[in-house]
Design an enzyme around this catalytic site. Structure first.
Site, PDB file in Angstrom:
ATOM      1  N   GLU A 122       0.819  -1.208   0.000  1.00  0.00           N
ATOM      2  CA  GLU A 122       0.000   0.000   0.000  1.00  0.00           C
ATOM      3  C   GLU A 122       0.856   1.262   0.000  1.00  0.00           C
ATOM      4  O   GLU A 122       1.840   1.350   0.728  1.00  0.00           O
ATOM      5  CB  GLU A 122      -0.881  -0.060   1.264  1.00  0.00           C
ATOM      6  CG  GLU A 122      -1.930   0.994   1.361  1.00  0.00           C
ATOM      7  CD  GLU A 122      -2.861   0.753   2.570  1.00  0.00           C
ATOM      8  OE1 GLU A 122      -3.052  -0.410   2.996  1.00  0.00           O
ATOM      9  OE2 GLU A 122      -3.378   1.744   3.088  1.00  0.00           O
ATOM     10  N   GLU A 126      -2.887  10.886   2.580  1.00  0.00           N
ATOM     11  CA  GLU A 126      -4.087  11.165   3.381  1.00  0.00           C
ATOM     12  C   GLU A 126      -4.045  12.620   3.829  1.00  0.00           C
ATOM     13  O   GLU A 126      -3.054  13.073   4.411  1.00  0.00           O
ATOM     14  CB  GLU A 126      -4.125  10.235   4.602  1.00  0.00           C
ATOM     15  CG  GLU A 126      -4.526   8.819   4.219  1.00  0.00           C
ATOM     16  CD  GLU A 126      -4.161   7.766   5.238  1.00  0.00           C
ATOM     17  OE1 GLU A 126      -3.069   7.858   5.835  1.00  0.00           O
ATOM     18  OE2 GLU A 126      -4.956   6.852   5.437  1.00  0.00           O
TER      19      GLU A 126
END
Ligand SMILES: *[C@@H]1O[C@H](CO)[C@@H](O)[C@H](O)[C@H]1NC(C)=O
Ligand SMILES: *[C@@H]1O[C@H](CO)[C@@H](O)[C@H](O)[C@H]1NC(C)=O
Ligand SMILES: *[C@@H]1O[C@H](CO)[C@@H](O)[C@H](O)[C@H]1NC(C)=O
Ligand SMILES: *[C@@H]1O[C@H](CO)[C@@H](O)[C@H](O)[C@H]1NC(C)=O
Ligand SMILES: *[C@@H]1O[C@H](CO)[C@@H](O)[C@H](O)[C@H]1NC(C)=O
Ligand SMILES: *[C@@H]1O[C@H](CO)[C@@H](O)[C@H](O)[C@H]1NC(C)=O
Length: 367
Positions: A122, A126
């Site tokens: 991943e 964010e």
């Protein structure tokens, strides 16, 4: 030093957000191959955009919360429990993702995009709605939640204007680039499993600060969300994704090592490639239509219906003309017939009177 401090505070207060589930984990199962992008996908969203093409995007949450305006795709949440998530149906294996977006403002609101693989590698970005100077970058290998790889990058007003967030992912390193500034580099040799398997792109908005979230999540998100201040809107102006290889139809895991060495790229035109190349014609017609003013649309509708009206009028006129012509012809014919009949009658009368007897004979003899 700054990063050390961050890392420590991360250890103390940040729960991790590595994805924990996958439809098929190639580390312990034999999974179907992943369809590749195999090309570049480049889309700018405008008021003319009809939808996220369902052949390229799987909107797994909040499809009714996405609206297209000339600012881009607007993902808006306004109450507890709402979120928007779109994930690509295609995978890239190394490559580049470039998103021009304005994050949502609002305490605890997270605007995010990440690359995610079947075995839970991943790479994340964010953006907290309440932090106007820093955005978070993060990564995981094999969904290992004991890793703390998060790092904050400088960004001037992510909620105030559009910024260019780019992730360049190669076998050598991962780069996070904000508005052209290479803000972070993670080399392959970094501790922990380096993200190295084919990945989809996921993007969306959610409320880490919602009262229903665990306390650690609310803290990480920057505090509790006040829904009365909503709606909270993430605006994605454009997305450009370039796969690491071209002319690739799919990627398959050759074994269960989770290593890039084991990934087999199958040559050929990918489904995404075909869709992107076919789409352009239909899409452009639809976009042109959606982009027209009401007046123009009415004009075209009138034009089109006008065409049919014309055809009908033309037919009717034709018919009338035909009928008129017919009548005229009949009249002429009738007149001719009458004339003919009259001539005949006259002839008969004159014949009966014997007028032609000699004349006829004379004539006959002569010829
Ligand atoms: C495969 O691994 C995942 C975690 O990556 C685990 O949840 C799942 O139970 C495992 N499946 C099998 C069959 O071992
Ligand atoms: C969309 O995503 C969901 C959740 O991952 C999955 O179950 C579904 O099969 C996907 N649909 C398509 C068309 O990819
Ligand atoms: C924004 O993030 C930085 C880095 O984590 C942190 O130092 C700062 O306190 C945060 N600001 C707000 C308002 O949350
Ligand atoms: C976004 O940033 C990347 C990396 O710096 C750059 O290659 C790209 O051209 C930028 N995109 C736009 C639209 O400016
Ligand atoms: C540019 O990136 C460097 C890290 O490479 C970072 O220290 C700096 O704060 C960034 N500058 C801006 C203006 O974002
Ligand atoms: C793409 O791959 C196919 C299958 O191997 C091959 O036949 C074709 O020549 C390739 N096309 C290009 C443009 O490389």
């Amino acid at each position: 030093m700054f990063h050390t401090t961050l890392a420590i505070s991360a250890l103390l207060s940040i729960t991790t957000y590595a994805q924990t589930s996958t439809l098929c984990d190639p580390l312990n199962s034999t999974c179907p191959p992943d369809s590749a992008l195999g090309t570049t996908y480049d889309e700018t969203f405008t008021a003319q955009t009809v939808e996220l093409n369902p052949n390229l995007w799987n909107v797994t949450a909040g499809s009714d919360l996405i609206h297209f305006t000339n600012n881009g795709a607007e993902l808006a949440i306004s109450q507890s429990g709402q979120s928007v998530t779109a994930q690509s149906t295609f995978y890239i294996f190394w490559g580049q993702v470039e998103i021009i977006m304005q994050a949502a403002s609002g305490t605890g609101i997270i605007s995010t995009f990440d690359l995610l693989s079947d075995d839970l590698d991943e790479i994340d970005m964010e953006i907290m709605g309440g932090n106007t100077s820093w955005v978070e970058s993060n990564w995981y290998g094999w969904g290992d939640q004991t890793q703390y790889n998060s790092e904050y990058l400088e960004c001037d007003g992510p909620q105030q204007k559009m910024h260019n967030y780019t992730i360049v992912w190669s076998q050598e390193q991962i780069q996070w680039i904000v508005d052209g500034n290479v803000s972070r580099i993670v080399p392959y040799a970094a501790p922990h499993q380096y993200p190295q398997t084919p990945s989809i792109l996921k993007f969306g908005i959610w409320a880490g600060g919602d009262a229903t979230e665990p306390e650690g999540t609310i803290q990480w998100a920057g505090g509790k969300t006040d829904w009365s201040k909503g709606p909270f809107t993430m605006t994605v102006q454009s997305i450009k994704i370039t796969d690491g290889s071209t002319n690739t139809s799919s990627y398959a895991y050759g074994d269960r090592s989770g290593s890039y060495n084991s990934i087999q790229a199958v040559a050929g035109e990918s489904t995404a490639y075909k869709i992107l190349n076919k789409q352009s014609t239909l899409q452009s017609v639809l976009q042109i239509w959606k982009g027209l003013s009401e007046g123009a649309k009415i004009g075209i509708v009138c034009g089109v219906s006008g065409f049919f009206a014309c055809v009908i009028v033309a037919c009717t006129v034709c018919c009338i003309i035909q009928r008129k012509k017919g009548r005229a012809e009949k009249a002429i014919a009738d007149k001719e017939w009458d004339a003919h009949t009259n001539e005949l009658m006259e002839y008969r009368v004159r014949m009966a009177k014997g007028e032609f007897a000699v004349a006829h004979l004379t004539h006959g003899e002569k010829s």
